[in-house]
Design a protein around this motif. Structure first.
Motif, short mmCIF file in Angstrom:
data_model
loop_
_atom_site.label_atom_id
_atom_site.label_comp_id
_atom_site.label_asym_id
_atom_site.label_seq_id
_atom_site.Cartn_x
_atom_site.Cartn_y
_atom_site.Cartn_z
N GLY A 242 0.83 -1.20 0.00
CA GLY A 242 0.00 0.00 0.00
C GLY A 242 0.86 1.25 0.00
O GLY A 242 1.74 1.41 0.85
N ALA A 246 0.61 5.84 5.06
CA ALA A 246 1.32 4.91 5.94
C ALA A 246 2.42 4.17 5.18
O ALA A 246 3.57 4.11 5.65
CB ALA A 246 0.33 3.91 6.54
N GLY A 247 2.09 3.65 4.01
CA GLY A 247 3.06 2.86 3.26
C GLY A 247 4.19 3.71 2.71
O GLY A 247 5.35 3.31 2.73
N GLY A 270 -0.04 7.43 -3.40
CA GLY A 270 -0.58 8.52 -2.57
C GLY A 270 -1.83 8.09 -1.82
O GLY A 270 -2.23 8.74 -0.85
N ASP A 272 -5.51 7.20 -0.34
CA ASP A 272 -6.74 7.97 -0.13
C ASP A 272 -6.48 9.44 0.08
O ASP A 272 -7.20 10.29 -0.42
CB ASP A 272 -7.48 7.43 1.10
N GLY A 344 0.72 -3.36 -8.63
CA GLY A 344 0.02 -4.64 -8.67
C GLY A 344 -0.64 -4.92 -7.34
O GLY A 344 -0.41 -4.20 -6.36
N GLU A 345 -1.47 -5.95 -7.32
CA GLU A 345 -2.19 -6.29 -6.09
C GLU A 345 -1.40 -7.33 -5.31
O GLU A 345 -1.10 -8.41 -5.82
CB GLU A 345 -3.58 -6.82 -6.44
N GLY A 371 -4.75 0.47 4.14
CA GLY A 371 -5.72 1.55 4.30
C GLY A 371 -7.15 1.12 4.58
O GLY A 371 -7.40 0.02 5.10
N LEU A 505 -6.21 -9.97 1.15
CA LEU A 505 -4.74 -9.87 1.22
C LEU A 505 -4.11 -11.21 1.63
O LEU A 505 -2.90 -11.29 1.81
CB LEU A 505 -4.35 -8.83 2.27
N ALA A 549 -1.23 7.95 10.47
CA ALA A 549 -0.65 6.90 9.61
C ALA A 549 0.86 7.10 9.50
O ALA A 549 1.64 6.15 9.63
CB ALA A 549 -1.30 6.95 8.23
C1 LIG Z 1 -12.92 12.64 2.39
C2 LIG Z 1 -11.76 12.40 3.31
C3 LIG Z 1 -11.12 13.47 3.90
C4 LIG Z 1 -10.05 13.26 4.74
N1 LIG Z 1 -9.45 14.35 5.32
C5 LIG Z 1 -8.41 14.17 6.15
C6 LIG Z 1 -7.75 15.28 6.73
O1 LIG Z 1 -8.12 16.42 6.50
N2 LIG Z 1 -6.71 15.05 7.55
C7 LIG Z 1 -6.28 13.78 7.83
O2 LIG Z 1 -5.33 13.63 8.57
N3 LIG Z 1 -6.89 12.70 7.29
C8 LIG Z 1 -7.94 12.86 6.46
N4 LIG Z 1 -8.53 11.76 5.90
C9 LIG Z 1 -8.06 10.42 6.27
C10 LIG Z 1 -6.82 10.01 5.46
O3 LIG Z 1 -7.10 10.08 4.10
C11 LIG Z 1 -6.43 8.58 5.85
O4 LIG Z 1 -6.30 8.49 7.25
C12 LIG Z 1 -5.11 8.18 5.21
O5 LIG Z 1 -5.23 8.23 3.82
C13 LIG Z 1 -4.72 6.78 5.66
O6 LIG Z 1 -3.57 6.39 5.01
P1 LIG Z 1 -3.23 4.85 4.78
O7 LIG Z 1 -1.89 4.81 4.14
O8 LIG Z 1 -3.46 4.08 5.99
O9 LIG Z 1 -4.34 4.32 3.75
P2 LIG Z 1 -4.64 4.73 2.25
O10 LIG Z 1 -4.33 6.14 1.98
O11 LIG Z 1 -6.02 4.26 2.00
O12 LIG Z 1 -3.63 3.86 1.39
C14 LIG Z 1 -3.73 2.48 1.29
C15 LIG Z 1 -3.23 2.06 -0.07
O13 LIG Z 1 -3.09 0.64 -0.09
C16 LIG Z 1 -3.44 0.19 -1.38
N5 LIG Z 1 -3.74 -1.24 -1.28
C17 LIG Z 1 -4.75 -1.82 -0.57
N6 LIG Z 1 -4.69 -3.15 -0.70
C18 LIG Z 1 -3.64 -3.42 -1.51
C19 LIG Z 1 -3.07 -4.61 -2.01
N7 LIG Z 1 -3.58 -5.80 -1.73
N8 LIG Z 1 -1.98 -4.52 -2.80
C20 LIG Z 1 -1.44 -3.31 -3.09
N9 LIG Z 1 -1.93 -2.16 -2.66
C21 LIG Z 1 -3.02 -2.20 -1.86
C22 LIG Z 1 -4.63 1.07 -1.74
O14 LIG Z 1 -4.83 1.09 -3.14
C23 LIG Z 1 -4.19 2.41 -1.19
O15 LIG Z 1 -3.54 3.18 -2.15
C24 LIG Z 1 -9.60 11.94 5.02
C25 LIG Z 1 -10.24 10.85 4.41
C26 LIG Z 1 -11.30 11.07 3.56
C27 LIG Z 1 -11.96 9.88 2.92
#
Ligand SMILES: Cc1cc2nc3c(=O)[nH]c(=O)nc-3n(C[C@H](O)[C@H](O)[C@H](O)COP(=O)(O)OP(=O)(O)OC[C@H]3O[C@@H](n4cnc5c(N)ncnc54)[C@H](O)[C@@H]3O)c2cc1C
Length: 593
Positions: A242, A246-247, A270, A272, A344-345, A371, A505, A549
């Protein structure tokens, strides 16, 4: 009152002890000089002497008075090794427990109330490892006996644990002193007993509980990895699944310390935050805020200001903002940082292997940063109406006439106000009595009032029951105070929360533990139930923010790569967050609720 009486009693004992120089009876010289008489008395009155000694020992240690060392030597000298050892082992533990109770009864509440915040880490440490720490302290004679009793009384350790650990921990020291007491004639001062060698042995003994703990954890790890065969060689040091906040941060840190790291992303670099979350939502808020200022120009001393805009252009601009930031999170940038980025997944196939695009990557460490995704509640009829979530609402180009935003959390609230300011009739529906439930009541009220002033139809305490179509119209039927309310809409945004991306996963297949809400179970090191796998970000929670994250990513990166040497515990004590409504809400740490 009871506390004052107890405090008075202890103080009286201390004053009497020093005023009448009772310490003089607890010196080596005195005991040596009197040993013959004491021996004779003991021979004539065995039971009485044993009882008196036992009670005196408890009194001295219970009141934290000086003299326990000499009393121990005297015990060995008068009663011999075995009797002295048994008597003193119990008397000292009972006395220590009394001192512990006195300290706890008199001072613990006050100390915890006054310093609870700063002590929370210590309390947590005591909760997890209290017995180990106490055992180590008891073994090392450098830590005074009475200080340990008093300090432990101020913590959250249980009396039962304190008692048995103390008795066990003090046993080695008691043996040494009682044994020395049997040779009392040769001892001129208590310091003679503790030679450098003996102190070194005690220190070694003190490390035993920690070595034991490490062994327990190694055995646990072995058990969790049973049934899987470890590859003889690895292709990389770390695989990160991901490329969201975080990633990306995990991979960045790993690359910065020159680890070989493979980052796998199945959709958009990048994640979400850049593509569907923080960035687009803040971009639309910026346009909406600009319009709100135009409409309130008089507040700024400007008699008239007009704005013409096209909804589709405002939405298009959001994509431009994303494109501007994109290079920061791009494959090119991460490749230039030394990360091997794979599109890729990914599927985890064992504690050491990840499969992507039909290839297996062997790695000693895996970090899952997959995520979350918008939660769509199973409301009757929801599949018959079309709806947006944060995943696709940024594709909207046609201006809604009547928009319903389902959900009163931060995402729902930010979107409600932004769309209302773009001139759309917005109804926000929240099942709970107020929006932004994690904030204090008056903060929610402030935002609610502002929303209503700006023309939002805010329906709190309305539970969405079903969606229906009537005469070509979409309707949401909500329940409010036992009656049904009909809400007409042409566009629906569902923003009722987010769930973790933990399925698909391969995690269930390898036995990795999940919480009932689908998030991954991790310990304080962000390590999952399979020791080679760590996890961070929205897939773990509990705070679903970009900065959390990134904060967790530091721990997963460092702990997974260097955990064999040192691991760091994650800490959520001071988590700041902001909700970008107007008024904006910013906060840190606990609030009243
Ligand atoms: C509308 C909205 C507004 C927000 N506003 C804020 C804000 O103002 N401030 C704030 O701090 N947070 C905000 N957030 C929250 C923030 O976006 C998330 O907390 C943050 O993106 C989490 O990061 P993450 O890396 O854990 O997950 P994600 O950003 O979701 O990244 C996970 C990634 O893993 C990938 N993935 C999943 N499974 C697989 C797999 N099997 N193989 C390969 N890749 C995979 C996905 O495609 C994705 O790209 C908001 C969220 C939303 C929806």
């Amino acid at each position: 009152m009871k506390k004052f009486i107890l405090l008075g009693l202890v103080l009286a004992l201390v004053i009497v002890f020093f005023q009448f120089d009772l310490g003089h009876y607890l010196t080596l010289e005195f005991i040596k000089a009197q040993q013959q008489q004491i021996d004779q008395y003991y021979a004539a009155n065995q039971a009485l002497t044993l009882l008196a000694y036992f009670l005196l020992y408890i009194l001295i240690t219970g009141a934290s008075l000086p003299g326990a060392t000499v009393l121990t030597l005297a015990g060995g000298a008068v009663f011999g090794f075995l009797t002295g050892l048994i008597l003193i082992s119990f008397a000292s533990t009972i006395g220590a427990s009394l001192a512990f109770l006195v300290s706890r009864y008199l001072f613990r509440d006050a100390v915890q109330n006054r310093f609870g915040g700063s002590l929370s880490a210590i309390n947590q440490g005591i909760e997890n490892d209290g017995a180990f720490y106490l055992f180590a302290l008891r073994l090392v004679p450098a830590f005074p006996f009475f200080v340990i009793n008093l300090v432990m009384g101020l913590t959250t350790i249980r009396l039962r644990t304190f008692y048995w650990v103390s008795q066990l921990g003090m046993f080695a020291g008691t043996i040494v002193y009682v044994n020395a007491g049997t040779q009392l004639a040769q001892i001129d001062s208590a310091a003679d007993i503790l030679s450098g060698k003996i102190i070194a042995s005690f220190l070694l003994l003190a490390t035993l509980p920690f070595i034991g703990k490490r062994i327990v954890s190694l055995v646990k790890n072995r058990k969790a990895l049973e049934g899987f065969s470890r590859p003889a060689e690895f292709d990389t040091n770390l695989v990160v699944i991901g490329a969201g906040s975080a990633g990306l941060v995990t991979a960045y840190i790993a690359a910065a310390v020159k680890a070989r790291v493979t980052l796998i992303e199945k959709h958009k670099m990048g994640g979400d935050c850049l593509n569907f979350g923080c960035v687009p939502s803040k971009a639309i808020i910026r346009s909406a805020k600009f319009l709100s200022h135009i409409s309130r120009s008089r507040e700024f001393g400007i008699s008239r200001a007009d704005a013409e805009f096209d909804f589709a252009e405002v939405m298009e601009r959001i994509q431009q903002v994303i494109s501007k930031i994109e290079p920061h999170d791009s494959v090119e940038r991460y490749t230039s940082l030394g990360v091997d980025v794979v599109k890729g997944e990914a599927r985890v196939t064992s504690p050491w292997t990840v499969e992507v695009n039909g290839k297996t990557i062997r790695t000693p460490n895996i970090v899952i940063a997959s995520g979350g995704r918008p939660l769509v509640p199973p409301i009757e009829g929801i599949d018959r109406v079309s709806y947006y979530t944060s995943d696709n609402l940024w594709e909207m180009r046609e201006k809604p006439r009547k928009l319903v935003v389902l959900g009163g959390g931060p995402i729902g609230a930010e979107l409600t106000q932004a769309f209302a300011r773009l001139g759309i009739a917005v109804t926000q529906v929240e099942m709970l009595p107020r929006i932004l439930l994690r904030e204090d009541v008056e903060i929610s009220q402030l935002v609610e009032q502002k929303f209503r002033d700006e023309g939002v139809n805010l329906l709190t305490a309305h539970t969405a029951k079903r969606f229906i179509k009537r005469d070509g119209m979409d309707l949401l039927i909500a329940e409010h105070e036992n009656s049904e309310v009909e809400i007409e809409f042409d566009t629906l945004i569902v923003a009722v929360g987010r769930s973790a991306n933990s399925s698909g996963l391969g995690l269930e297949e390898i036995g990795l533990k999940l919480n009932p809400n689908g998030t991954i179970v991790v310990n304080e090191f962000l390590q999952t139930s399979i020791p080679t796998i760590y996890a961070c970000g929205d897939v773990v929670g509990p705070y679903q923010f970009t900065h959390v994250a990134a904060h967790q990513a530091w721990y997963t990166s460092v702990n997974s790569l260097f955990g064999i040497v040192k691991r760091f515990k994650d800490d959520y004590e001071v988590i700041p967050w902001a909700t970008f409504t107007e008024p904006e809400i910013a906060r840190v740490g606990l609030n009243e609720t």
